[in-house]
Structure formats: C-alpha cells, structure tokens
Write an enzyme that holds these catalytic residues in place. Structure first.
Site, PDB file in Angstrom:
ATOM      1  N   ASP A  11      60.611  39.059  42.260  1.00 13.36           N
ATOM      2  CA  ASP A  11      61.936  39.149  41.619  1.00 13.36           C
ATOM      3  C   ASP A  11      62.621  40.513  41.755  1.00 13.36           C
ATOM      4  OD1 ASP A  11      61.163  36.626  40.887  1.00 13.36           O
ATOM      5  OD2 ASP A  11      61.182  36.983  38.730  1.00 13.36           O
ATOM      6  N   HIS A  53      68.310  30.596  38.626  1.00 13.24           N
ATOM      7  CA  HIS A  53      68.607  29.719  37.504  1.00 13.24           C
ATOM      8  C   HIS A  53      69.949  29.006  37.670  1.00 13.24           C
ATOM      9  CE1 HIS A  53      65.250  31.332  35.355  1.00 13.24           C
ATOM     10  NE2 HIS A  53      65.766  32.537  35.221  1.00 13.24           N
ATOM     11  N   HIS A  57      71.126  27.716  31.817  1.00 12.37           N
ATOM     12  CA  HIS A  57      69.681  27.502  31.744  1.00 12.37           C
ATOM     13  C   HIS A  57      69.193  27.576  30.298  1.00 12.37           C
ATOM     14  CE1 HIS A  57      65.357  28.196  32.485  1.00 12.37           C
ATOM     15  NE2 HIS A  57      65.588  27.481  33.574  1.00 12.37           N
ATOM     16  N   LYS A 111      62.401  30.212  41.969  1.00 17.97           N
ATOM     17  CA  LYS A 111      61.782  29.637  40.774  1.00 17.97           C
ATOM     18  C   LYS A 111      62.775  29.636  39.615  1.00 17.97           C
ATOM     19  CE  LYS A 111      59.523  34.074  39.691  1.00 17.97           C
ATOM     20  NZ  LYS A 111      60.091  34.371  38.381  1.00 17.97           N
ATOM     21  N   CYS A 160      57.139  38.572  34.666  1.00 15.97           N
ATOM     22  CA  CYS A 160      56.869  37.748  35.845  1.00 15.97           C
ATOM     23  C   CYS A 160      55.720  38.278  36.703  1.00 15.97           C
ATOM     24  CB  CYS A 160      58.148  37.574  36.666  1.00 15.97           C
ATOM     25  SG  CYS A 160      59.405  36.605  35.790  1.00 15.97           S
TER      26      CYS A 160
END
Length: 217
Positions: A11, A53, A57, A111, A160
């Site tokens: 990320d 996203h 979300h 993701k 994450c």
C-alpha cells in the site's frame, strides 16, 4: 536474499503519505529505500498491494451516522476502526506512489474492493458477513512460484503490513518485516506491533537491507 523469496510492497499510495487523508507518520520517506531494493533485484518475485475501495466503503466513517474517523464500530460482528475516506478506486490517492519503481513489480494485488468487507492483509480479507476471512489468492500465487520466504515493506506498519506479516507466517512462509522500510499510522503503536510480530517468530530487519548488502560486497 533467498532465490525462493518474494518482496511484498504494501500500500505505498499517496493517500497514506503526508497530505493524504490517512497519512502515515513519514510515509513518503520509505520510497527511496524501496526503490533501491527493487533495483538490486534481490527477489524472485515482487508484489505490490493497493488499497482499492469503492466509494462509500463500509469501513469509512462517513458511512456511519454520527461517527468520526478512528472511532470503533462493529462490522460483521467484530470491532473495526472507522477510517477517513481513502484510496477510492480511480482516484489519484489510490494510485501507487508516482515515485515508486513500478516496472520492477511482477504483480499488483488490489484489495478492499468489496463494498462491505475491508482487507488489511495481502493474503486474506477481513471478516465478512459470513464470519469468515476469504483468501485473496496471493498465497497460492507465491506457492506456485516456489516462494518460501516473504519480506514485507510499506504502509502502514501497524495495520496492513502487520496483518500481512501475521497471515504470511501463519500460512507457512518464513516471514521477515523490513522495519526501516515501513512506517506506522502513529509511532505510538510500535511497541505493540513489535510484540505481535515477535510472538509469532517473525524476523524484524532493522537496517536498510540495501545498505547492509553494499557493506558486505
């Protein structure tokens, strides 16, 4: 590094860097070190994950009446931190950081794409409505490539990266976190993050591995 090793760059996106809605502490400072590591071609495979996203979300505080970012709410029966809107599909903040050497990356894994399910880990989604964590497919992809050792860097160290490392170790990969090439949402969490990683036997590599490599050549 082992020829059967993979680097997972977690990320590294503008929304997690200074000026972004979910900025990590000094999040932009790790990019040059990650690029040096990519240029050294130390790994058999390189994967970059990308929070991706849909608008609205379920993990966004804006979708919960009266809630503010970093409040906690129940999502599918478990406590979940509510986040500022971030990494919305197609937005500039959701792109991989422009300074990141993406031509060295073999796979980009997006993701958090399900509107009702968050996805911290590169390996498994968070708990969904059915009470389970579904796989992202990354573990199978790595295993098919003969990967046995996983090295992680990126953002955020306390979310994450942490979840990805825990899942990697639990799924049978020998797991290492390149601590100097990660940054947390807040440094106040570093003690707890270290404790969780070390309890699983995950190796923390403190120094910049490209500097260490150069010193022994």
């Amino acid at each position: 590094m082992s020829k059967r090793s993979a680097l997972i760059v977690v990320d590294v996106q503008p929304d997690f860097m200074p000026g972004g809605p979910l900025a990590c502490h000094e999040g932009d400072t790790i990019v040059p070190g990650i690029n040096r590591l990519l240029e050294a071609r130390c790994f058999e495979r390189v994967v970059a994950t990308q929070d991706w996203h849909p608008a609205g979300h379920a993990s966004f505080a804006s979708q919960h009446s009266g809630a503010a970012p970093f409040d906690t709410a129940s999502l599918h029966g478990v406590p979940h931190t509510l986040w500022p809107d971030h990494c919305v599909q197609g937005s500039r903040g959701a792109a991989l950081a422009p300074a990141l050497e993406t031509d060295r990356i073999d796979l980009i894994l997006r993701k958090g794409t399900h509107p009702a399910i968050d996805s911290y880990s590169a390996f498994q989604n968070n708990i969904g409505p059915d009470g389970t964590r579904t796989p992202t497919g990354l573990a199978g992809w790595l295993s098919d490539a003969g990967i046995t050792h996983v090295y992680l860097c990126g953002l955020a160290r306390d979310v994450c990266v942490l979840w990805s490392a825990e899942d990697s170790q639990n799924l049978g990969f020998e797991t290492h976190v390149l601590w100097s090439l990660t940054r947390p949402v807040t440094p106040e969490t570093d003690g707890a993050t270290r404790t969780r990683l070390e309890a699983l036997g995950i190796t923390l590599i403190e120094e910049d591995p490209t500097h260490a490599r150069s010193a022994h050549e």
